[in-house]
Design a protein around this motif. Structure first.
Motif, short mmCIF file in Angstrom:
data_model
loop_
_atom_site.label_atom_id
_atom_site.label_comp_id
_atom_site.label_asym_id
_atom_site.label_seq_id
_atom_site.Cartn_x
_atom_site.Cartn_y
_atom_site.Cartn_z
N LEU A 1 3.27 -13.92 -7.75
CA LEU A 1 4.51 -13.30 -7.29
C LEU A 1 4.14 -11.92 -6.79
CD1 LEU A 1 7.54 -13.14 -6.86
CD2 LEU A 1 7.78 -12.45 -9.26
N TYR A 2 4.32 -11.68 -5.50
CA TYR A 2 3.96 -10.41 -4.87
C TYR A 2 5.25 -9.75 -4.40
CZ TYR A 2 1.20 -7.22 -1.93
OH TYR A 2 0.61 -6.13 -1.36
N LEU A 3 5.55 -8.60 -4.98
CA LEU A 3 6.76 -7.86 -4.60
C LEU A 3 6.35 -6.57 -3.92
CD1 LEU A 3 8.86 -8.24 -7.88
CD2 LEU A 3 8.99 -9.63 -5.80
N ASP A 4 6.91 -6.33 -2.75
CA ASP A 4 6.67 -5.10 -1.99
C ASP A 4 7.98 -4.32 -1.99
OD1 ASP A 4 6.31 -3.09 -0.14
OD2 ASP A 4 5.53 -4.40 1.43
N PHE A 5 8.04 -3.30 -2.84
CA PHE A 5 9.29 -2.56 -3.01
C PHE A 5 9.66 -1.73 -1.79
CE2 PHE A 5 9.39 -2.44 -7.96
CZ PHE A 5 9.62 -3.80 -7.98
N ASP B 1 3.74 -3.88 -5.15
CA ASP B 1 3.24 -2.88 -4.22
C ASP B 1 4.38 -1.92 -3.88
OD1 ASP B 1 1.51 -1.52 -2.57
OD2 ASP B 1 1.45 -3.05 -1.02
N GLU B 2 4.01 -0.71 -3.56
CA GLU B 2 4.99 0.32 -3.21
C GLU B 2 6.01 0.52 -4.33
OE1 GLU B 2 4.60 2.23 -0.66
OE2 GLU B 2 3.11 1.07 0.46
N TYR B 3 5.51 0.51 -5.57
CA TYR B 3 6.39 0.65 -6.73
C TYR B 3 7.06 2.02 -6.78
CZ TYR B 3 2.00 2.69 -8.17
OH TYR B 3 0.84 3.41 -8.19
N ASP B 4 6.51 3.01 -6.07
CA ASP B 4 7.12 4.34 -6.05
C ASP B 4 8.30 4.42 -5.09
OD1 ASP B 4 5.51 4.04 -3.82
OD2 ASP B 4 4.85 6.12 -3.81
#
Length: 177
Positions: free
Chosen positions: A93-97, A167-170
């Motif tokens: 599971l790849y999440l790009d925020f 990714d891009e959790y910030d």
């Protein structure tokens, strides 16, 4: 004669970097070290430092659905000659925020909607591992949180390891600030 390698500036898709013959700094020798670390890792580096490309490389390496592409993607790299037992073992599971935009008031709703779409995509990628009844229940479930709980429970019951990359959790911090 080999073609001149391109510079992958701004590229975060590992497969594209390999297939388009772009220059890639091989960091795959660190994978066995990462596997010996805690189960929850956070990579902090400055912007434009290759975090997204590194995470996508991890996704390609550990993804069960990419197992047959291992030689093509990793054959020339260190890990291609030294694979670990965990290569190609996970449903990913790849999440790009960064894909979740909007105001602070919309954040919760947009996060849930994005998560639901990504979880549906995961289930369709690994469809062969789940029975029809579960798939029907899963796809009829509306919220991302409910889908996540259902998938986690079913994958555990069946013994399928899941791997989550964010990714891009910030991005949430940037939206809030």
């Amino acid at each position: 004669m080999k073609a001149t390698k391109g510079i992958p500036y701004g590229m975060s898709n590992f497969r594209n970097v390999v297939e388009q013959n772009c220059y890639y700094v091989d960091k795959t020798m660190y994978l066995p070290l990462l596997e010996d670390q805690a189960h929850y890792l956070i990579f902090t580096r400055p912007r434009r430092f290759g975090k997204s490309l590194f995470l996508d490389m991890l996704r390609s390496y550990y993804d069960l659905s990419q197992k047959n592409n291992f030689q093509k993607l990793f054959g020339e790299l260190w890990i291609g000659k030294n694979p670990t037992p965990l290569q190609g073992k996970y449903q990913m599971l790849y999440l790009d925020f960064s894909k979740i935009g909007g105001s602070i008031d919309e954040l919760s709703q947009k996060f849930d909607a994005y998560s639901a779409v990504q979880l549906d995509e995961l289930l369709m990628r690994y469809r062969e591992y789940y029975d029809d009844e579960f798939v029907a229940r899963f796809l009829s479930t509306k919220t991302g949180l409910d889908k996540l709980h259902m998938l986690d429970d079913e994958a555990r019951r069946l013994g399928y390891p899941l791997y989550l990359i964010i990714d891009e959790y910030d991005n949430f911090t940037n939206v809030v600030l």
